[in-house]
Design an enzyme around this catalytic site. Sequence first.
Site, mmCIF file in Angstrom:
data_model
loop_
_atom_site.group_PDB
_atom_site.id
_atom_site.type_symbol
_atom_site.label_atom_id
_atom_site.label_comp_id
_atom_site.label_asym_id
_atom_site.label_seq_id
_atom_site.Cartn_x
_atom_site.Cartn_y
_atom_site.Cartn_z
ATOM 1 C CB SER A 232 75.419 25.106 6.970
ATOM 2 O OG SER A 232 74.419 24.721 7.844
ATOM 3 N NE ARG A 233 78.165 20.240 11.047
ATOM 4 C CZ ARG A 233 78.237 21.249 11.915
ATOM 5 N NH1 ARG A 233 78.616 22.447 11.494
ATOM 6 N NH2 ARG A 233 77.970 21.066 13.191
ATOM 7 C CD GLU A 262 84.697 21.194 8.336
ATOM 8 O OE1 GLU A 262 84.713 22.249 7.693
ATOM 9 O OE2 GLU A 262 84.001 21.038 9.349
ATOM 10 C CG HIS A 294 83.751 24.299 11.464
ATOM 11 N ND1 HIS A 294 83.258 23.091 11.043
ATOM 12 C CD2 HIS A 294 82.739 24.851 12.189
ATOM 13 C CE1 HIS A 294 82.027 22.914 11.493
ATOM 14 N NE2 HIS A 294 81.686 23.987 12.201
HETATM 15 P P1 NAD Z 1 68.226 25.454 13.136
HETATM 16 O O1 NAD Z 1 67.825 24.057 13.450
HETATM 17 O O2 NAD Z 1 67.767 26.555 14.033
HETATM 18 O O3 NAD Z 1 67.753 25.831 11.650
HETATM 19 C C1 NAD Z 1 67.907 24.994 10.557
HETATM 20 C C2 NAD Z 1 66.793 25.342 9.570
HETATM 21 O O4 NAD Z 1 67.049 24.626 8.364
HETATM 22 C C3 NAD Z 1 65.392 24.961 10.057
HETATM 23 O O5 NAD Z 1 64.530 26.068 9.952
HETATM 24 C C4 NAD Z 1 64.979 23.825 9.105
HETATM 25 O O6 NAD Z 1 63.585 23.810 8.831
HETATM 26 C C5 NAD Z 1 65.783 24.191 7.869
HETATM 27 N N1 NAD Z 1 65.970 23.092 6.937
HETATM 28 C C6 NAD Z 1 66.123 21.774 7.191
HETATM 29 N N2 NAD Z 1 66.245 21.083 6.032
HETATM 30 C C7 NAD Z 1 66.169 22.006 5.035
HETATM 31 C C8 NAD Z 1 66.228 21.923 3.622
HETATM 32 N N3 NAD Z 1 66.344 20.736 2.995
HETATM 33 N N4 NAD Z 1 66.123 23.071 2.911
HETATM 34 C C9 NAD Z 1 65.950 24.259 3.522
HETATM 35 N N5 NAD Z 1 65.886 24.395 4.871
HETATM 36 C C10 NAD Z 1 66.002 23.284 5.609
HETATM 37 O O7 NAD Z 1 69.804 25.425 13.029
HETATM 38 P P2 NAD Z 1 70.830 26.653 13.211
HETATM 39 O O8 NAD Z 1 71.163 26.811 14.655
HETATM 40 O O9 NAD Z 1 70.331 27.819 12.452
HETATM 41 O O10 NAD Z 1 72.147 26.036 12.533
HETATM 42 C C11 NAD Z 1 72.181 25.734 11.157
HETATM 43 C C12 NAD Z 1 73.429 24.929 10.849
HETATM 44 O O11 NAD Z 1 74.574 25.762 11.047
HETATM 45 C C13 NAD Z 1 73.677 23.746 11.801
HETATM 46 O O12 NAD Z 1 72.984 22.584 11.358
HETATM 47 C C14 NAD Z 1 75.150 23.569 11.745
HETATM 48 O O13 NAD Z 1 75.461 22.604 10.752
HETATM 49 C C15 NAD Z 1 75.686 24.933 11.292
HETATM 50 N N6 NAD Z 1 76.548 25.585 12.283
HETATM 51 C C16 NAD Z 1 77.788 26.006 11.898
HETATM 52 C C17 NAD Z 1 78.614 26.662 12.812
HETATM 53 C C18 NAD Z 1 79.992 27.164 12.425
HETATM 54 O O14 NAD Z 1 80.812 27.431 13.306
HETATM 55 N N7 NAD Z 1 80.282 27.355 11.147
HETATM 56 C C19 NAD Z 1 78.171 26.861 14.123
HETATM 57 C C20 NAD Z 1 76.891 26.435 14.466
HETATM 58 C C21 NAD Z 1 76.079 25.799 13.539
#
Ligand code: NAD
Length: 330
Positions: A232-233, A262, A294
């Site tokens: 995620s991050r 990173e 990433h």
């Molecule tokens: P999304 O918005 O669809 O889902 C995020 C979920 O997290 C939501 O359901 C939200 O309610 C929940 N959430 C928020 N705060 C929370 C907390 N404190 N505890 C538990 N749940 C919580 O986002 P997504 O498209 O599923 O993406 C998730 C993350 O993945 C992004 O924010 C991004 O940082 C990361 N990402 C990484 C890559 C990569 O290449 N590695 C690519 C895309 C996204």
Amino acid sequence: MKILFYDTKKYDKESFDKALAEFPDITIDYCEADLSLTTAALSKGYDAVCAFVSSDVSEEVVEKLAACKIKLILMRCAGFNNVDLAATQKYGMTVMRVPGYSPEAVAEHAMMLALAVNRHVHKSYIKVRENNFSLQGLTGINFYGKTAGIVGTGKIGAAMCKICQGFGMKVIAYDMYPNKSLDFVEYTDLETVLKSSDLISLHCPLTKDTYHMISEYTISKMKDNVILVNTSRGALINTEDLIAGIRARKFFGVGLDVYEEETNNVFENREEDFMESSITSRLLSFPNVIVTSHQGFLTEEALLAISQTTLQNAMDFVENDFNEANLVKP
Ligand code: NAD
């Protein structure tokens, strides 16, 4: 619509040039440098800039973009934690992103990391290349029948839940907004997820609330021999605490596609550099840690979807007809 595209990589240009065929009113100039205080001034004469996960979209940079009359920031990614939204609001700038280009791409990468650290693929690959066919140190665990704990069940977390279910795992999750379509998932609180899971995968965004959610305290709640995956991050995890936990033999394995510090690495070849931080080397000094670059999003399907949605976002801005889901609001 003239867009200045920052931090261009070869694969960006290929996928955006392909998608441009459907958007004759858009032109793009590709710039290798990333968006920063120094490069923001290059945006003069453009309508929009296109930025990415490591771009500096801080208040100072936004101020410079505003001075260049930029009205639109197109984030070609889902996350926007690097954008100062108070500043973009102050200067009347619209920020758009690509919230769900291919959740499966990232979820599949998360499961790949979990499997790789579990079955020591990184070790085995090197050993076999050196004609060392010993199985010493390569024992893994079955995922079948174990518990997967998913933190954040939005688009990517939901895809990960389905993958884990496919592996015959019990799937539990924590999210303030449970995903009703995941009827096979048992929702519970974070502490229960931490203490009950054999595999923990993080899929929530980086916010003030989630910064360092994995810390000495939360690690102490986890089961011994847990596998932890973060796609995620990086700053969801306090890296110093993680390193202490790894040293204390808490983890069976750790798979990280993202990590703190990173920013200068994404997506550069730094073979000849003296690194400013030893975090990555320290993490990689442990035999049960895999770090990737990433790259969770990096599939052909995802790249095409990113370019099409980014260009559609630009046209929606021109036509003042926004896809609300793609608008980033402060
Ligand atoms: P999304 O918005 O669809 O889902 C995020 C979920 O997290 C939501 O359901 C939200 O309610 C929940 N959430 C928020 N705060 C929370 C907390 N404190 N505890 C538990 N749940 C919580 O986002 P997504 O498209 O599923 O993406 C998730 C993350 O993945 C992004 O924010 C991004 O940082 C990361 N990402 C990484 C890559 C990569 O290449 N590695 C690519 C895309 C996204």
